[in-house]
Design a protein around this motif. Structure first.
Motif, PDB file in Angstrom:
ATOM      1  N   VAL A 291      25.736  10.384 -12.879  1.00  0.00           N
ATOM      2  CA  VAL A 291      25.716   9.973 -11.184  1.00  0.00           C
ATOM      3  C   VAL A 291      26.020  10.693 -10.329  1.00  0.00           C
ATOM      4  N   ILE A 404      36.530   8.883 -11.380  1.00  0.00           N
ATOM      5  CA  ILE A 404      37.110   9.762 -10.103  1.00  0.00           C
ATOM      6  C   ILE A 404      37.234  11.382 -11.024  1.00  0.00           C
TER       7      ILE A 404
ATOM      8  N   PHE C  14      45.365  -0.460  -8.051  1.00  0.00           N
ATOM      9  CA  PHE C  14      44.089  -0.716  -8.183  1.00  0.00           C
ATOM     10  C   PHE C  14      43.728  -0.677  -6.551  1.00  0.00           C
ATOM     11  N   LEU C  17      43.917   3.719  -5.869  1.00  0.00           N
ATOM     12  CA  LEU C  17      42.185   3.880  -7.181  1.00  0.00           C
ATOM     13  C   LEU C  17      41.427   4.170  -6.218  1.00  0.00           C
ATOM     14  N   PHE C  18      41.207   2.776  -5.361  1.00  0.00           N
ATOM     15  CA  PHE C  18      39.680   3.115  -4.634  1.00  0.00           C
ATOM     16  C   PHE C  18      39.975   4.245  -3.704  1.00  0.00           C
ATOM     17  N   LEU C  20      41.130   7.105  -3.800  1.00  0.00           N
ATOM     18  CA  LEU C  20      41.631   8.470  -4.829  1.00  0.00           C
ATOM     19  C   LEU C  20      39.903   8.727  -4.595  1.00  0.00           C
ATOM     20  N   SER C  21      39.136   7.152  -5.575  1.00  0.00           N
ATOM     21  CA  SER C  21      37.826   7.375  -5.833  1.00  0.00           C
ATOM     22  C   SER C  21      36.792   8.504  -4.704  1.00  0.00           C
ATOM     23  N   TRP C  24      37.448  12.858  -2.899  1.00  0.00           N
ATOM     24  CA  TRP C  24      37.042  13.783  -2.791  1.00  0.00           C
ATOM     25  C   TRP C  24      35.998  14.047  -2.419  1.00  0.00           C
ATOM     26  N   ASN C  25      34.349  14.654  -2.303  1.00  0.00           N
ATOM     27  CA  ASN C  25      33.565  14.869  -2.548  1.00  0.00           C
ATOM     28  C   ASN C  25      32.845  14.388  -3.494  1.00  0.00           C
ATOM     29  N   ASN C  26      32.833  13.715  -3.723  1.00  0.00           N
ATOM     30  CA  ASN C  26      31.790  13.278  -5.096  1.00  0.00           C
ATOM     31  C   ASN C  26      30.417  13.216  -4.332  1.00  0.00           C
ATOM     32  N   LYS C  27      29.628  14.105  -5.038  1.00  0.00           N
ATOM     33  CA  LYS C  27      28.325  13.490  -4.098  1.00  0.00           C
ATOM     34  C   LYS C  27      27.135  12.783  -5.061  1.00  0.00           C
ATOM     35  N   ASP C  28      26.702  12.262  -5.153  1.00  0.00           N
ATOM     36  CA  ASP C  28      25.728  10.966  -5.408  1.00  0.00           C
ATOM     37  C   ASP C  28      24.619  11.812  -5.639  1.00  0.00           C
ATOM     38  N   ILE C  29      23.606  11.538  -7.281  1.00  0.00           N
ATOM     39  CA  ILE C  29      22.646  12.776  -7.246  1.00  0.00           C
ATOM     40  C   ILE C  29      21.647  12.229  -6.618  1.00  0.00           C
ATOM     41  N   ASN C  30      21.356  11.421  -6.216  1.00  0.00           N
ATOM     42  CA  ASN C  30      20.410  11.506  -5.160  1.00  0.00           C
ATOM     43  C   ASN C  30      20.538  11.935  -3.433  1.00  0.00           C
ATOM     44  N   ARG C  32      21.877  15.037  -3.801  1.00  0.00           N
ATOM     45  CA  ARG C  32      22.288  16.254  -3.981  1.00  0.00           C
ATOM     46  C   ARG C  32      20.290  16.988  -4.010  1.00  0.00           C
TER      47      ARG C  32
END
Lengths: 444, 337, 358
Positions: A291, A404, C14, C17-18, C20-21, C24-30, C32
């Protein structure tokens, strides 16, 4: 009054259930001491009486007579106290500095041998271990019926004595391993033993290992089978299950009862468990990865329908899935806490109402609910509750890595988990060992 | 990358080029193992040190350098490939950090863990790789395999020499594992033989799908060939990604193995530092080094430099071990007499 | 104490990590936009790109058509992405529609661009459109239902594909650009009146340029020749119509005095469906053989004049012509190729009715 008698009285005499009575054993004045709550007093007294009136005892000397009724000890108040705590009757001889530990008729404080509670058996023997260690050993002996079984009992703890019993088969088990185990326990014999973490401490395991190093089972059938595979069984008094050492990865998938079916079915059942494990680990991570990071992997039809179901969900996939996973863990935890009569309520509220409402309110996507359900179901297929907990934990690592790095993160997580499993050893036996018994024969 | 080098090195008769590489590989492994068999239960560090400190330095320093280069190149190249193939948004450093972190973790657990992890990963990912290998025959046009007659022009090509990275990386570990593991020489040879079809397929699948003229224009021919697979019944669309990630699982393992070997060598010279700290600092240094490689051209340059070292390792190590082995055997015989 | 320290460190990681996540711009499927089809036309020196985007909207999918112009395709996509509320993701483009004039000028750059940047899958289909793209897309919008993938389904082999439609993917076009011996046919379509798309025939592409056109019957032959499988295709003749069940080919290639000769035999199995009058099976066989041979020869001469080797005949000569000579296959050998094609018809059954055999 004798000094040591006074000592005993000082130490435990304040207890209201402490029983202290002067009596005559034949012509000797004695003091009887015990806990009323632990022994059946009238029956025990009667037993003593019959012992005295026994015609064989008349011609015997006192010493002979005393050894006849129990274990004769010199003045040692400490041992006397611990015997009383264990539920023995002390017959204190007032004139001679000696006391006898008599095995009394004890009150029945154990439940009977019942059906297993934590494990279900389909078409297999139904009896299970109880809290009483000796009963358990008896059950094992009855199940196995072999002169090969070796039982070694050890007591652990200073303040409160807990007894441990090791069972193994003489000619199948790796003797080195058994010796290592016994030495380790003896080294830490003064440590307290209340729960399995304490046991881990005594056995010298790191407390931070996420995988249970014992395989637990309630079922005598399983326990005996492990014995036959060359493992060691550990019984701790007051724990109604057997601890199998060393625990191996393959134990997660196998149940001896599987072998009560035809072989192809056995293989299929185990295959299902393996799939269950992989699904639990992979699916939540896959959802996040597909997703959020790598939607190109999905087919276009699937991608569109997922996009549609996620329409209006206000936060990223990671938050979404973590939130729902946590709620799910809460439901699981709550259903254990609650009494059995209100348990189903939680299931209903959690499963039906919450699940429906959360989707209707567009807080999470439809697909996620399906994935959560699949994960939870898959998670429960593995053998042993402690193992399913471990897998539940690993799942989160993979979810976070997937958020990530996408699919790469899932693989990285798998590699990490594999390496972690590969690293674990107990007493030199790796967790990933598949042919423990064979090695055992070689070196034993 | 191996197919790219092979396809670039010759325009016809690729099988000859592959076969030559495979044969060399086999000869080297056999010589190496024969040499090692003179020293039961000793690894090559011990063998060289027994001859003398100078010899040890002379042979082990290039190996050390080679290992370092291999780690740097592998990490850098694969993270580059990952960004090209699927993680275009993720920064390079993050991927390199992930690769290095995991391999360092595995390496820190020791050799046994590396091997056991390998078995587990093989169970998990090999079926996937095999499946992709089989379906990649989907678009094959066998007539592209013709012409089959080849010549040895390719030997002089830089690309061909570079292609030897596929062979030289793996086998050296045989010399390191001795005190921990014993292995059967026949099994090792069988394992090496099992790998041969993969060398052939990885080169021939792109050629058979696209033809030589087209395949030579690709940077990663096999990946593109896999990308052209169309499976209607699979719920996932891009099979390539599954191929690459399963490869990467093994790359992580390979990295951990190489860094473990590197640490073993360094330990020989500087025994005072704890191996775990050494491993962590090594990873950090490699990470910084990888960061300082700006673009792909530099990676290729590094690759080329490493080729010289590679041939040194490929030729000098097995032969020297063999010679030392024979020498020491003779000496032993003299002493016995 | 040590354990607490460890726990604290773990907690810190921990948190990291949050952070970090979200780094970078990871866009959710909705977030896009996933276009299914992409139309490209070249006007002067500018590309015009039209995207067909299915948009989920309150339970159903609606089609959105967006277009923009620019000097490169990526620039145009970027422009569209800038002006839309979510970012455009070309990962799921399944059909590339190229305007006919653009195709005649050459599509080499476009195709190479798609192969280089891996956004668009190499499996995407290439189609040439015989009318103005704007018109084509606006008509499509009117006629398509709510699924959003219809244009793609039209060509999908397990959905709406027919043997008369050439099935060509980006990597095949790319191969034909570089290959010495292999050209491709690309389906030629225009918008239909009642159906969404109307298939006209196929465009013949040589080295990335459209050089000719064949009709759908000829496309069928090409597909048969390339082994795409032409099962279920109904062939109509004067006296009967038959259903083709399977086909099999044998080729013999010869090179005499630098002139290529090819003998081909195509075995076709058919089932009789309908007859007009009372023809015997022999007549039907003969008629069909005649029909197919004529059609093939006509088509083949067309190919030879345009020097496009769609059938991949050069592949048969890879053993006989050296690689350096193979480069000139299209110009030197192919125009002189003598092809002798024979169709052999087998009538597998005649249905429930009997038909006289002679």
């Amino acid at each position: 009054m004798n000094s040591s008698l006074q000592e005993i009285k000082d130490k435990i005499g304040n207890n209201d259930d402490f029983f202290f009575q002067r009596d005559y054993l034949g012509e000797f004045p004695v003091v009887l001491m015990a806990f009323k709550t632990l022994i059946d007093l009238p029956k025990t007294k009667k037993m003593l009486q019959t012992n005295i009136n026994n015609p064989f005892t008349i011609n015997k000397t006192l010493d002979e007579f005393l050894t006849g009724i129990g274990e004769v000890k010199e003045q040692d108040s400490k041992e006397a106290i611990s015997s009383i705590m264990e539920g023995k009757l002390i017959v204190y001889l007032e004139n001679i500095p000696k006391f006898v530990i008599v095995e009394p008729v004890s009150k029945i404080l154990n439940r009977a041998i019942e059906q297993p509670v934590n494990e279900n058996v389909l078409q297999g023997p139904l009896n299970s271990f109880t809290e009483d260690k000796d009963t358990n050993i008896g059950i094992v002996r009855r199940q196995m019926n072999s002169d090969n079984i070796q039982v070694i009992s050890l007591a652990v703890g200073n303040d409160q004595k807990k007894s441990l019993s090791l069972l193994y088969l003489k000619d199948l088990t790796n003797i080195d391993f058994v010796h290592k185990l016994i030495d380790q326990i003896k080294k830490n014999q003064d440590k307290e033993l209340n729960h399995l973490q304490d046991l881990s401490k005594i056995l010298g395991f790191s407390p931070w290992v996420a995988i249970s190093k014992y395989h637990t089972t309630e079922l005598p059938l399983e326990a005996v089978q492990f014995l036959k595979k060359g493992r060691v069984i550990l019984f701790q008094d007051r724990l109604p299950f057997a601890l199998v050492l060393p625990s191996l990865l393959w134990d997660i998938f196998t149940l001896e009862n599987d072998r009560n079916y035809p072989l192809p079915l056995t293989i299929a059942i185990r295959g299902v468990r393996i799939i269950g494990l992989l699904m639990t680990l992979l699916i939540p991570g896959l959802y996040v990865a597909l997703v959020a990071v790598n939607p190109e992997v999905l087919r276009i039809e699937l991608a569109l329908s997922i996009a549609q179901s996620r329409e209006g969900v206000p936060y990223p996939a990671l938050v979404e899935i973590l939130m729902m996973l946590v709620i799910l863990e809460l439901i699981l935890e709550a259903s254990i806490r609650l009494p059995r009569s209100i348990g189903p309520t939680i299931t209903m509220v959690g499963g039906i109402i919450l699940g429906q409402a959360v989707v209707e309110a567009k807080l999470v996507s439809n697909l996620l609910i399906i994935i959560l359900a699949a994960t939870t179901i898959a998670n429960s297929t593995v053998v042993g509750f402690q193992n399913s907990l471990t897998i539940r934990l690993f799942k989160y690592i993979i979810v976070i890595l997937a958020s990530i790095y996408g699919i790469l993160g899932i693989v990285a997580g798998m590699v990490l988990v594999s390496a972690y499993l590969a690293k674990i050893k107990s007493f030199g036996i790796p967790y990933l060992n598949l042919k423990f018994a064979k090695d055992g024969i070689k070196s034993g | 990358m191996y197919p790219e080098n092979i396809i670039a090195s010759t325009s016809e008769g690729h099988w000859l080029a592959i076969l030559l590489g495979v044969i060399i590989h086999f000869v080297v492994i056999s010589v190496y193992m024969k040499g090692l068999s003179f020293f039961p239960n000793r690894n090559i560090i011990g063998i060289y040190s027994s001859v003398g400190k100078g010899t040890a330095l002379f042979f082990l320093i290039p190996v050390l350098l080679y290992f370092l280069m291999v780690i740097i190149i592998t990490v850098r190249a694969y993270s580059e490939i990952i960004t090209i193939v699927f993680l275009s948004n993720t920064p390079l450093w993050a991927i390199m950090a992930l690769l290095l972190f995991i391999s360092t973790y595995i390496a820190s657990c020791g050799l046994e863990t590396i091997f056991r992890t390998g078995i587990l990963l093989a169970i998990l990912f090999l079926p996937l790789i095999l499946f992709i290998f089989f379906v990649s025959f989907q678009n094959v046009d066998w007539r592209y395999a013709i012409p089959i007659d080849g010549n040895f022009q390719f030997i002089k090509k830089r690309d061909y020499l570079e292609s030897f990275f596929a062979f030289s990386g793996g086998y050296l570990f045989l010399g390191f594992v001795q005190p921990f593991f014993s292995y059967n020489r026949k099994n090792v040879l069988i394992a090496a033989a099992v790998l041969i079809p993969f060398f052939f397929f990885s080169v021939y699948i792109p050629i058979l799908t696209f033809g030589q003229a087209t395949a030579s224009t690709f940077f990663l021919p096999f990946v593109v060939a896999v990308d052209a697979i169309n499976i209607n019944w699979l719920m996932f669309d891009r099979v390539t990604m599954f191929f690459i990630i399963s490869l990467i699982a093994f790359v992580m393992l390979f990295l951990s193995l190489v860094s473990w070997k590197t640490i073993r060598i360094i330990e020989q010279f500087i025994p005072s530092i704890k191996p775990v700290y050494m491993l962590i600092s090594l990873s950090v240094i490699i990470f910084l080094f990888c960061l300082s490689v700006p673009d792909w051209k530099d990676v290729e340059k590094l690759f080329w430099w490493n080729t010289i070292l590679r041939f040194y390792v490929l030729i000098a190590i097995p032969i020297s071990i063999y010679l030392i082995g024979i020498h020491s055997k003779r000496k032993n015989q003299h002493e016995n007499i | 104490m040590k354990t607490y320290k460890l726990a604290a460190i773990a907690l810190l990681h921990f948190c990291l990590l949050f952070i970090l996540s979200g780094c970078w711009n990871n866009k959710d499927i909705n977030h896009r936009v996933l276009p299914v089809a992409m139309g490209i036309s070249k006007q002067d020196k500018e590309y015009k790109v039209i995207l067909k985007i299915p948009e989920p909207h309150q339970g159903t999918t609606q089609i959105k058509i967006v277009s923009a112009t620019g000097t490169t395709i990526t620039q145009v996509v970027d422009k569209i992405s800038m002006n839309m509320e979510s970012s455009v993701d070309l990962l799921h483009v399944k059909v590339i529609i190229i305007e006919r004039e653009t195709a005649e000028q050459g599509v080499k750059d476009i195709i190479s661009g798609f192969m280089r940047a891996r956004d668009v899958s190499a499996k995407a289909l290439v189609v040439i459109c015989d009318e103005d793209l704007d018109e084509f897309f606006s008509k499509i919008k009117k006629t398509t239902g709510p699924e959003g993938t219809t244009l793609f389904d039209f060509f999908e082999k397990n959905a709406g594909w027919n043997p008369q439609i050439a099935l060509t993917r980006i990597w095949m076009v790319y191969r034909s650009i570089h290959s010495y011996t292999h050209d491709v046919a690309i389906p030629l379509v225009k918008s239909g009146k009642s159906t969404m798309v109307e298939q006209i025939g196929s465009a013949v592409i040589k080295n990335g340029k459209m050089v000719g056109e064949i009709n759908s019957d000829e496309t069928l032959l090409v597909n048969a020749f390339n082994g795409e499988g032409i099962q279920g295709r109904i062939e109509v003749m004067d006296h009967a119509s038959v259903l083709i069940i399977s086909d099999r080919m044998e080729h013999k290639s010869k090179l005499i005095e630098q002139k290529p000769y090819l003998q081909s035999q195509i075995n076709i199995k058919v089932v009789l469906l309908e007859t007009r009058g009372d023809p015997s099976t022999k007549v039907i066989k003969k008629e069909l053989e005649h029909l197919l041979t004529n059609r093939f020869n006509l088509m083949f001469t067309k190919f030879q004049t345009s020097k496009a080797d769609i059938l991949g005949l050069g592949q048969f000569y890879r053993t006989q012509i050296s690689r350096s000579q193979l480069k000139f296959w299209r110009s030197k050998y192919y125009p002189h190729l003598k092809m002798d094609i024979k169709f052999h018809i087998n009538i597998q059954n005649e249905g429930y009715l009997k038909t006289s055999s002679d």
